[in-house]
Design a protein around this motif. Sequence first.
Motif, PDB file in Angstrom:
ATOM      1  N   ALA A  27       0.811  -1.215   0.000  1.00  0.00           N
ATOM      2  CA  ALA A  27       0.000   0.000   0.000  1.00  0.00           C
ATOM      3  C   ALA A  27       0.847   1.269   0.000  1.00  0.00           C
ATOM      4  O   ALA A  27       0.300   2.366  -0.114  1.00  0.00           O
ATOM      5  CB  ALA A  27      -0.941   0.004   1.199  1.00  0.00           C
ATOM      6  N   GLY A  28       2.165   1.116   0.144  1.00  0.00           N
ATOM      7  CA  GLY A  28       3.043   2.276   0.039  1.00  0.00           C
ATOM      8  C   GLY A  28       3.829   2.647   1.268  1.00  0.00           C
ATOM      9  O   GLY A  28       4.498   3.688   1.281  1.00  0.00           O
ATOM     10  N   ALA A  29       3.799   1.822   2.322  1.00  0.00           N
ATOM     11  CA  ALA A  29       4.619   2.121   3.497  1.00  0.00           C
ATOM     12  C   ALA A  29       6.095   2.055   3.140  1.00  0.00           C
ATOM     13  O   ALA A  29       6.520   1.168   2.400  1.00  0.00           O
ATOM     14  CB  ALA A  29       4.310   1.138   4.624  1.00  0.00           C
ATOM     15  N   ASN A  30       6.875   2.993   3.677  1.00  0.00           N
ATOM     16  CA  ASN A  30       8.325   2.971   3.480  1.00  0.00           C
ATOM     17  C   ASN A  30       9.010   2.080   4.506  1.00  0.00           C
ATOM     18  O   ASN A  30      10.080   1.529   4.238  1.00  0.00           O
ATOM     19  CB  ASN A  30       8.906   4.381   3.581  1.00  0.00           C
ATOM     20  N   GLY A  31       8.385   1.964   5.675  1.00  0.00           N
ATOM     21  CA  GLY A  31       8.985   1.167   6.735  1.00  0.00           C
ATOM     22  C   GLY A  31       7.929   0.470   7.563  1.00  0.00           C
ATOM     23  O   GLY A  31       6.785   0.921   7.651  1.00  0.00           O
ATOM     24  N   ILE A  32       8.326  -0.636   8.161  1.00  0.00           N
ATOM     25  CA  ILE A  32       7.472  -1.383   9.073  1.00  0.00           C
ATOM     26  C   ILE A  32       8.144  -1.415  10.437  1.00  0.00           C
ATOM     27  O   ILE A  32       9.343  -1.698  10.545  1.00  0.00           O
ATOM     28  CB  ILE A  32       7.258  -2.831   8.585  1.00  0.00           C
ATOM     29  N   MET A  33       7.373  -1.111  11.476  1.00  0.00           N
ATOM     30  CA  MET A  33       7.866  -1.268  12.839  1.00  0.00           C
ATOM     31  C   MET A  33       7.204  -2.507  13.433  1.00  0.00           C
ATOM     32  O   MET A  33       5.988  -2.551  13.591  1.00  0.00           O
ATOM     33  CB  MET A  33       7.564  -0.048  13.707  1.00  0.00           C
ATOM     34  N   TYR A  34       8.027  -3.495  13.759  1.00  0.00           N
ATOM     35  CA  TYR A  34       7.499  -4.720  14.358  1.00  0.00           C
ATOM     36  C   TYR A  34       7.616  -4.619  15.870  1.00  0.00           C
ATOM     37  O   TYR A  34       8.719  -4.516  16.414  1.00  0.00           O
ATOM     38  CB  TYR A  34       8.246  -5.948  13.846  1.00  0.00           C
ATOM     39  N   PRO A  35       6.483  -4.666  16.604  1.00  0.00           N
ATOM     40  CA  PRO A  35       6.521  -4.423  18.047  1.00  0.00           C
ATOM     41  C   PRO A  35       6.779  -5.667  18.883  1.00  0.00           C
ATOM     42  O   PRO A  35       6.608  -6.802  18.433  1.00  0.00           O
ATOM     43  CB  PRO A  35       5.106  -3.895  18.325  1.00  0.00           C
ATOM     44  N   ARG A  36       7.216  -5.448  20.109  1.00  0.00           N
ATOM     45  CA  ARG A  36       7.326  -6.476  21.151  1.00  0.00           C
ATOM     46  C   ARG A  36       8.163  -7.679  20.717  1.00  0.00           C
ATOM     47  O   ARG A  36       7.845  -8.823  21.019  1.00  0.00           O
ATOM     48  CB  ARG A  36       5.930  -6.948  21.568  1.00  0.00           C
ATOM     49  N   CYS A  37       9.232  -7.404  20.016  1.00  0.00           N
ATOM     50  CA  CYS A  37      10.100  -8.497  19.583  1.00  0.00           C
ATOM     51  C   CYS A  37      10.993  -8.925  20.742  1.00  0.00           C
ATOM     52  O   CYS A  37      11.660  -8.101  21.358  1.00  0.00           O
ATOM     53  CB  CYS A  37      10.954  -8.060  18.395  1.00  0.00           C
ATOM     54  N   SER A  38      11.015 -10.233  21.000  1.00  0.00           N
ATOM     55  CA  SER A  38      11.790 -10.713  22.144  1.00  0.00           C
ATOM     56  C   SER A  38      12.782 -11.800  21.781  1.00  0.00           C
ATOM     57  O   SER A  38      13.457 -12.329  22.663  1.00  0.00           O
ATOM     58  CB  SER A  38      10.847 -11.228  23.242  1.00  0.00           C
ATOM     59  N   SER A  39      12.877 -12.154  20.474  1.00  0.00           N
ATOM     60  CA  SER A  39      13.789 -13.237  20.112  1.00  0.00           C
ATOM     61  C   SER A  39      14.298 -13.083  18.692  1.00  0.00           C
ATOM     62  O   SER A  39      13.692 -12.399  17.858  1.00  0.00           O
ATOM     63  CB  SER A  39      13.081 -14.592  20.239  1.00  0.00           C
TER      64      SER A  39
END
Length: 260
Positions: free
Chosen positions: A86-98
Amino acid sequence: MKSSNCISKWKSGHPVLGVTLHLTDPALFELTSILGFDVIWVDMEHHSHSTETVSGLMRAARVGKSDLLVRPGNGEFVQMARLLEAGANGIMYPRCSSVEEAKMAVHHVKFPPKGGRGLDASGPDARYGTLPLVDYLKSANEGTFLVVQIEDEMGLNAAQEIAEVDGVDLLFFGPGDFSLQGGFPGDFKDSRYWEALDRLAVSAKNAGKRWGTPAFSSEHAKKLLDMGAMLITYSSDMTLIRKRLTEIMNEFQALGFRFS
């Protein structure tokens, strides 16, 4: 797709500044982007925006300079590819623990050979199918970025290994959840906040990756920049509106106005 303002600045050694927008009026996204903020952070983890709504907001922002950084919920891996399409330049992936979780995120946001993202090539990120496939695949892999958010002690302990995952571009410290789980909710003067930030900054540096976090004032931002932060986000539209409305109420109460 439009080239990433953030990636260009990072390659030149410059930090970037973002603001969070929660309201869904496209004019607000147009204005913010025209003003020249480096990045607009759209939060789909804690807000009820549909993908269709966010797609329209990102379209509005493309009239200006701002990148769009969108945060889906934890584990919403398939959603990430849709947001990129859809056109996002970046993705922020939350709560990563591993490390395993970070690798799964990379798998869904990068095309082979770096990841395993499925091919559509008919959305705005591919100029609606008018971009040659080879060029599209290259721009999609090299012209977008993955931000992995560290928000608890488990993630912080694995931060360097997470940052070392090929395809993870930047670590982002989430102070709210970290302070909540650490027993000092919202107290960012607590030494544990600064200790955690320092650990994350060192982990990112050791892995040769960038890092970022929210700032609560320009003075706070200066300290973060001195520590090496390359992505600073400041406040949100709702917070800024609430603060200004409160200031107006206080000013006019002094004139005798009363608010129920």
